[in-house]
Design a protein around this motif. Structure first.
Motif, PDB file in Angstrom:
ATOM      1  N   VAL A 118       0.839  -1.203   0.000  1.00 10.60           N
ATOM      2  CA  VAL A 118       0.000   0.000   0.000  1.00 10.60           C
ATOM      3  C   VAL A 118       0.872   1.251   0.000  1.00 10.60           C
ATOM      4  N   ASP A 119       1.921   1.237   0.814  1.00 10.66           N
ATOM      5  CA  ASP A 119       2.835   2.381   0.845  1.00 10.66           C
ATOM      6  C   ASP A 119       3.471   2.597  -0.521  1.00 10.66           C
ATOM      7  N   PHE A 120       3.865   1.490  -1.173  1.00  9.68           N
ATOM      8  CA  PHE A 120       4.476   1.584  -2.499  1.00  9.68           C
ATOM      9  C   PHE A 120       3.465   2.090  -3.523  1.00  9.68           C
ATOM     10  N   PHE A 121       2.240   1.586  -3.443  1.00  9.60           N
ATOM     11  CA  PHE A 121       1.172   2.000  -4.354  1.00  9.60           C
ATOM     12  C   PHE A 121       0.904   3.503  -4.229  1.00  9.60           C
ATOM     13  N   ARG A 122       0.746   3.986  -3.002  1.00  7.16           N
ATOM     14  CA  ARG A 122       0.476   5.410  -2.794  1.00  7.16           C
ATOM     15  C   ARG A 122       1.667   6.260  -3.235  1.00  7.16           C
ATOM     16  N   MET A 123       2.864   5.754  -2.987  1.00  6.71           N
ATOM     17  CA  MET A 123       4.059   6.481  -3.390  1.00  6.71           C
ATOM     18  C   MET A 123       4.141   6.603  -4.912  1.00  6.71           C
ATOM     19  N   LEU A 124       3.808   5.512  -5.627  1.00  5.46           N
ATOM     20  CA  LEU A 124       3.847   5.564  -7.086  1.00  5.46           C
ATOM     21  C   LEU A 124       2.875   6.603  -7.636  1.00  5.46           C
ATOM     22  N   ILE A 125       1.671   6.651  -7.065  1.00  3.76           N
ATOM     23  CA  ILE A 125       0.681   7.626  -7.535  1.00  3.76           C
ATOM     24  C   ILE A 125       1.205   9.037  -7.322  1.00  3.76           C
ATOM     25  N   ARG A 126       1.711   9.286  -6.137  1.00  2.00           N
ATOM     26  CA  ARG A 126       2.241  10.627  -5.851  1.00  2.00           C
ATOM     27  C   ARG A 126       3.414  10.956  -6.775  1.00  2.00           C
ATOM     28  N   ASN A 127       4.308  10.000  -6.955  1.00  3.76           N
ATOM     29  CA  ASN A 127       5.473  10.235  -7.801  1.00  3.76           C
ATOM     30  C   ASN A 127       5.079  10.601  -9.219  1.00  3.76           C
ATOM     31  N   GLU A 128       4.120   9.886  -9.774  1.00  5.05           N
ATOM     32  CA  GLU A 128       3.716  10.153 -11.160  1.00  5.05           C
ATOM     33  C   GLU A 128       2.961  11.473 -11.290  1.00  5.05           C
ATOM     34  N   ASN A 129       2.119  11.783 -10.302  1.00  5.54           N
ATOM     35  CA  ASN A 129       1.398  13.060 -10.351  1.00  5.54           C
ATOM     36  C   ASN A 129       2.340  14.246 -10.152  1.00  5.54           C
ATOM     37  N   ARG A 130       3.431  14.026  -9.404  1.00  8.26           N
ATOM     38  CA  ARG A 130       4.326  15.133  -9.045  1.00  8.26           C
ATOM     39  C   ARG A 130       5.719  14.974  -9.664  1.00  8.26           C
ATOM     40  N   LYS A 131       5.822  14.167 -10.715  1.00  6.79           N
ATOM     41  CA  LYS A 131       7.152  13.817 -11.221  1.00  6.79           C
ATOM     42  C   LYS A 131       7.915  15.008 -11.790  1.00  6.79           C
ATOM     43  N   ASN A 132       7.195  16.044 -12.242  1.00  6.28           N
ATOM     44  CA  ASN A 132       7.873  17.226 -12.769  1.00  6.28           C
ATOM     45  C   ASN A 132       7.758  18.425 -11.839  1.00  6.28           C
ATOM     46  N   SER A 133       7.387  18.177 -10.590  1.00  5.75           N
ATOM     47  CA  SER A 133       7.230  19.273  -9.636  1.00  5.75           C
ATOM     48  C   SER A 133       8.602  19.821  -9.230  1.00  5.75           C
ATOM     49  N   ILE A 134       8.814  21.093  -9.496  1.00  5.83           N
ATOM     50  CA  ILE A 134      10.079  21.728  -9.133  1.00  5.83           C
ATOM     51  C   ILE A 134      10.146  21.945  -7.620  1.00  5.83           C
ATOM     52  N   LEU A 135       9.031  22.407  -7.044  1.00  5.90           N
ATOM     53  CA  LEU A 135       9.022  22.709  -5.612  1.00  5.90           C
ATOM     54  C   LEU A 135       9.261  21.459  -4.773  1.00  5.90           C
ATOM     55  N   GLU A 136       8.640  20.345  -5.171  1.00  8.21           N
ATOM     56  CA  GLU A 136       8.814  19.118  -4.399  1.00  8.21           C
ATOM     57  C   GLU A 136      10.247  18.619  -4.494  1.00  8.21           C
ATOM     58  N   PHE A 137      10.820  18.704  -5.675  1.00  6.64           N
ATOM     59  CA  PHE A 137      12.212  18.278  -5.835  1.00  6.64           C
ATOM     60  C   PHE A 137      13.156  19.155  -5.015  1.00  6.64           C
ATOM     61  N   MET A 138      12.926  20.481  -5.050  1.00  3.57           N
ATOM     62  CA  MET A 138      13.762  21.387  -4.273  1.00  3.57           C
ATOM     63  C   MET A 138      13.622  21.095  -2.786  1.00  3.57           C
ATOM     64  N   SER A 139      12.387  20.828  -2.361  1.00  2.90           N
ATOM     65  CA  SER A 139      12.148  20.551  -0.948  1.00  2.90           C
ATOM     66  C   SER A 139      12.874  19.289  -0.509  1.00  2.90           C
ATOM     67  N   GLN A 140      12.819  18.224  -1.347  1.00  3.68           N
ATOM     68  CA  GLN A 140      13.492  16.975  -1.009  1.00  3.68           C
ATOM     69  C   GLN A 140      15.005  17.124  -1.031  1.00  3.68           C
ATOM     70  N   SER A 141      15.514  17.803  -2.061  1.00  2.00           N
ATOM     71  CA  SER A 141      16.964  17.859  -2.253  1.00  2.00           C
ATOM     72  C   SER A 141      17.639  18.821  -1.298  1.00  2.00           C
ATOM     73  N   MET A 142      16.979  19.938  -1.012  1.00  2.34           N
ATOM     74  CA  MET A 142      17.618  20.980  -0.218  1.00  2.34           C
ATOM     75  C   MET A 142      17.162  20.966   1.238  1.00  2.34           C
ATOM     76  N   GLY A 143      16.324  19.988   1.580  1.00  6.10           N
ATOM     77  CA  GLY A 143      15.759  19.974   2.930  1.00  6.10           C
ATOM     78  C   GLY A 143      16.804  19.974   4.019  1.00  6.10           C
ATOM     79  N   TYR A 144      17.794  19.061   3.916  1.00  6.41           N
ATOM     80  CA  TYR A 144      18.786  18.968   4.981  1.00  6.41           C
ATOM     81  C   TYR A 144      19.754  20.138   4.962  1.00  6.41           C
ATOM     82  N   LEU A 145      20.023  20.683   3.769  1.00 11.74           N
ATOM     83  CA  LEU A 145      20.870  21.871   3.709  1.00 11.74           C
ATOM     84  C   LEU A 145      20.155  23.046   4.367  1.00 11.74           C
TER      85      LEU A 145
END
Length: 668
Positions: free
Chosen positions: A289-316
């Motif tokens: 279920v976790d994988f299923f929900r993750m796939l849906i989110r990933n495909e809907n947000r695959k070109n999201s700039i804000l989400e990528f920036m948030s993930q990549s720069m979060g720890y910085l």
């Protein structure tokens, strides 16, 4: 109402069971159409939140209608058999580029022109079924337990007896394992993991074991290898956590945080694949279920700039916020002694600002081009801010960017495994409030009379006023709350105060990550030209103060050049800083004389100066707090009761927000 049996809606039955015959697994087009129709029933109407109820109803239908259940099973299997699963297993939701900027520009390109997706790709199926860009929201809104119940009812134990599916799973496992080994050998990772993991690197060790698992035939041995791989992966996670936990002492870089993101994503995916390939050929439904929900989110947000920036720069961003939060502690007063010390420190800062205001108005007399005027103002402001820092005095407007991070830190679950004490947080807010008031008061009780005295001294020495007539009147008008855009310009200043805090944190982090202090002490030319003790003092000063210097210089140039950019672009863009505005007001009052100024007008201008301070504080604090909260992964909606607690505390003890109690230690 809970005791009643759920009624199955006839329209739902008709939608998902429009045929009485069983779908053929080989009829992939009919299977895909069935899946589109089935999940369209679960999808809520715009503005409605009844997806969970729809899923529960369909789950009941599956239990009561064997034909519907068989059709859904066959529809899913038809897609699994005919499509390539590798992209879903190895690529979806995971950055693929080797560097941060490559991935960022790749997403920008795909936003403008999406890549072509072959029809035999499983992600094509996923995007056909969940075609709306916000489908992931209702998928995630449905409780995890409801999805588990749905998939358990579906009865797909995900048996992987099909050799084609098995080969794809093994290929994905092997590829991801190799990528983890390669990333684990990057110097940004290898140099910072614990020493005992460098000789027996778990990132490499798991890859060897995966190769053995792929080529093994013995079921018992394979189960033992899978267990050992999971142990190695646990050590990989331990290494990643160790690197992140030591960012405060070692610093962090954008490339390192990106590498750690790649590693974490691939290890998470490996965990899912190992669970499926552990020889019982079934998958834990909750993980699926976790994988299923993750796939849906990933495909809907695959070109999201804000989400990528948030993930990549979060720890910085977290490390930058941590630097600001650590410094913010010195700006928060608890006792009356600390409160008085804050006022005295702010009075010292006010004295330096008087000189800055005087020099700035002298610089306006120089016959320079507007750029050089802006550059001269910038140097003046920068030197003033540096002097305030080096003399350990306080400038009120620099506090919010640091105290906001300290407040957010009290909600940080990375540090506090237990739930935060919201009453203590309310007390912290009260302390921040009174500390800010103390620093404002300390600055202003010196700047207002101090600037006036300097104007008088200038007149006494040189025989003419620094500003007078129309120039002095314009200086007052520039601070007026509704005759000018002073309050809007005050927000600009708040943004610049926030940005200078970010720059200070970023530079301080880079100094630590780059080990600049040690590099300076081992520099061959510096070691020959300076005594060892002196070189160590210089290196230590750079390590401790480089970020602060960068922040002060950047703030000086932000404030000094703002008017220049407003002039060259012909737009209303400028800054208003409470202490500088207070100093200008005093100079203008001396130039015009008290008797020539309407008292009501002067009171309005002074109120405007105070309003400038409020907007300086609010805009800077709000931006810094948002960054600090987001970088820590804090969800403020999880603490809806806090505002009530804060309001009740304010009603019961409003003076705590202005000055500390006499017996503060015992009562707070």
């Amino acid at each position: 109402m809970f005791g009643k049996k759920r009624r199955v809606k006839p329209d739902l039955i008709e939608t998902v069971s429009g045929r009485s015959t069983i779908l053929s697994i080989g009829d992939s087009e009919a299977g895909l159409d069935f899946l589109v129709s089935f999940f369209a029933v679960i999808r809520p109407a715009p503005g409605r939140r009844h997806a969970a109820a729809n899923l529960a109803t369909l789950t009941a239908i599956l239990r009561e209608r064997p034909v519907v259940l068989a059709n859904l099973r066959h529809a899913i299997l038809s897609q699994l058999v005919r499509t390539d699963l590798s992209s879903a297993l190895m690529e979806s939701g995971m950055p693929l580029a080797r560097g941060f900027w490559q991935e960022l520009f790749g997403r920008l390109r795909h936003k403008l022109l999406p890549p072509l997706q072959p029809e035999n790709d499983f992600l094509y199926v996923l995007n056909r079924v969940f075609f709306r860009s916000n489908d992931y929201t209702w998928v995630e809104d449905i409780p995890r337990a409801d999805w588990v119940s749905f998939f358990e009812c579906l009865g797909l134990a995900l048996h992987i007896d099909d050799r084609r599916i098995l080969r794809q799973l093994l290929l994905a496992l092997n590829t991801l394992s190799f990528q983890v080994a390669q990333l684990g050998l990057e110097k940004e990772v290898l140099r910072y993991i614990p020493d005992h993991y460098r000789e027996e690197n778990p990132f490499v060790g798991q890859s060897y074991l995966v190769h053995q698992l792929e080529n093994g035939e013995d079921t018992a041995a394979a189960a033992e290898i899978a267990a050992t791989i999971k142990e190695q992966m646990a050590w990989c996670y331990e290494c990643i956590d160790y690197v992140r936990d030591n960012h405060s002492s070692h610093g962090a870089s954008l490339h390192q945080t990106y590498i750690l993101l790649l590693l974490t994503n691939r290890l998470d995916r490996l965990t899912i694949l190992l669970d499926l390939l552990d020889q019982d050929h079934t998958m834990d439904t909750g993980k699926f279920v976790d994988f299923f929900r993750m796939l849906i989110r990933n495909e809907n947000r695959k070109n999201s700039i804000l989400e990528f920036m948030s993930q990549s720069m979060g720890y910085l961003a977290y490390q930058i916020a941590e630097h600001k939060g650590a410094k913010g502690g010195k700006y928060i007063t608890s006792t009356r002694a600390e409160y008085r010390a804050m006022i005295c420190s702010a009075m010292g800062g006010g004295g330096w600002i008087c000189l800055v205001v005087l020099i700035k108005n002298l610089l306006t007399r120089l016959p320079l081009a507007i750029f050089w005027h802006g550059f001269a103002y910038s140097l003046n402001y920068s030197l003033g801010f540096i002097l305030i820092e080096e003399t350990h005095t306080t400038l009120a407007t620099k506090q919010p960017a640091f105290t906001a991070s300290a407040v957010a830190g009290s909600l940080d679950t990375r540090k506090n495994t237990h739930q935060p004490n919201l009453y203590n947080l309310a007390v912290t807010v009260a302390r921040v409030s009174r500390s800010q008031i103390a620093s404002f008061v300390g600055n202003l009780i010196i700047v207002f009379p101090g600037a006036w005295l300097l104007a008088w001294g200038y007149d006494f020495v040189f025989g003419h006023k620094l500003v007078e007539g129309a120039a002095a009147l314009k200086m007052l008008e520039d601070q007026h709350p509704w005759h000018s855009l002073s309050l809007l310009y005050a927000c600009n200043t708040g943004v610049f105060l926030f940005l200078s805090g970010i720059i200070a944190g970023y530079v301080q982090n880079k100094i630590r990550y780059g080990q600049i202090s040690r590099r300076l002490q081992t520099h061959p030319i510096l070691r020959l030209s300076m005594p060892v003790a002196k070189l160590k003092r210089v290196a230590d000063y750079v390590e401790q103060h480089a970020g602060t210097l960068a922040g002060n210089i950047s703030l000086g140039f932000f404030l000094g050049m703002a008017g220049f950019f407003g002039e060259i672009f012909g737009i209303h863009f400028d800054i208003r800083h409470i202490t500088i505005s207070a100093g200008n007001t005093s100079l203008a009052v001396y130039g015009l004389g008290f008797k020539n100024i309407d008292p009501a007008y002067l009171a309005t201008v002074v109120a405007g100066v105070l309003g400038i301070g409020v907007f300086n504080f609010v805009s800077s604090f709000a931006l810094a707090f948002i960054v600090a909260v987001r970088s820590r992964g804090i969800r403020l909606h999880e603490y809806p009761e806090f505002l009530g607690i804060l309001w009740r505390y304010f009603k019961s003890a409003p003076l705590d927000f202005i000055r500390p109690r006499r017996r503060l230690e015992s009562m707070e």
